[in-house]
Design a protein around this motif. Structure first.
Motif, mmCIF file in Angstrom:
data_model
loop_
_atom_site.group_PDB
_atom_site.id
_atom_site.type_symbol
_atom_site.label_atom_id
_atom_site.label_comp_id
_atom_site.label_asym_id
_atom_site.label_seq_id
_atom_site.Cartn_x
_atom_site.Cartn_y
_atom_site.Cartn_z
ATOM 1 N N LYS A 99 24.904 17.549 102.246
ATOM 2 C CA LYS A 99 26.299 17.978 102.263
ATOM 3 C C LYS A 99 27.077 16.918 101.491
ATOM 4 O O LYS A 99 26.670 15.752 101.428
ATOM 5 N N GLU A 100 28.188 17.335 100.924
ATOM 6 C CA GLU A 100 29.090 16.391 100.266
ATOM 7 C C GLU A 100 30.205 15.996 101.221
ATOM 8 O O GLU A 100 30.695 16.828 101.982
ATOM 9 N N MET A 101 30.621 14.733 101.148
ATOM 10 C CA MET A 101 31.793 14.278 101.888
ATOM 11 C C MET A 101 32.995 14.416 100.956
ATOM 12 O O MET A 101 33.162 13.618 100.023
ATOM 13 N N ILE A 102 33.790 15.448 101.202
ATOM 14 C CA ILE A 102 34.929 15.697 100.325
ATOM 15 C C ILE A 102 35.945 14.558 100.450
ATOM 16 O O ILE A 102 36.104 13.957 101.498
ATOM 17 N N GLY A 103 36.569 14.234 99.330
ATOM 18 C CA GLY A 103 37.530 13.141 99.290
ATOM 19 C C GLY A 103 36.921 11.826 98.852
ATOM 20 O O GLY A 103 37.602 10.963 98.334
ATOM 21 N N GLY A 104 35.624 11.674 99.098
ATOM 22 C CA GLY A 104 34.926 10.466 98.667
ATOM 23 C C GLY A 104 35.480 9.189 99.269
ATOM 24 O O GLY A 104 36.207 9.194 100.265
ATOM 25 N N PHE A 105 35.104 8.072 98.651
ATOM 26 C CA PHE A 105 35.500 6.761 99.159
ATOM 27 C C PHE A 105 37.004 6.556 99.076
ATOM 28 O O PHE A 105 37.588 5.880 99.923
ATOM 29 N N HIS A 106 37.643 7.151 98.102
ATOM 30 C CA HIS A 106 39.104 7.031 97.969
ATOM 31 C C HIS A 106 39.792 7.525 99.242
ATOM 32 O O HIS A 106 40.618 6.832 99.820
#
Length: 133
Positions: A115-122
């Protein structure tokens, strides 16, 4: 009286059942920073967080417990110690970056659940979640 039809309603909204199906499907492919942070802070296991950024960016700060696996380095050899049955959550710098998508795709091509973590590190940092260095 004339009713103006603006840009928002130019294309009619989907039937509610179609909307439920489409939006529910997204959760099979995405998670967000708040859910990842909550699970990490409560000791919920069953997933590995994968930082798809460069080693330099990883060293400057990353999600606690994340493993650094830069997108361009993902191969069968570089992932041989990872369990394909474990869920892998990928992230990159943020919404302006597609590194997490590329990493998730590559891992899925190699047989991993992702799965992708939307928003990322930002967004992780914007939300005030803890950062390891």
């Amino acid at each position: 009286m004339k009713v103006l039809r603006g840009l928002v309603a130019r294309v009619p909204a989907a039937d509610p059942a179609e909307t439920v199906a489409r939006l529910s499907e997204r959760f099979r492919f995405e998670t967000d920073c708040a859910d990842v942070a909550s699970d990490l802070s409560h000791g919920v296991g069953g997933f590995v967080v994968v930082d798809a950024r460069s080693p330099e960016k990883f060293a400057a700060g990353h999600v606690p417990g994340a493993v650094n696996l830069p997108t361009r380095t993902i191969t069968a050899e570089s992932t041989k110690d990872l369990d394909p049955q474990t869920l892998h959550i990928t992230y990159c710098s943020g919404p302006h970056c597609n590194g997490s998508t590329r990493a998730a795709l590559r891992l899925a091509e190699l047989g991993f659940r992702v799965k992708e973590m939307i928003g990322g590190f930002h967004h992780w940092r914007l939300d005030g979640h803890p950062v390891d260095q």
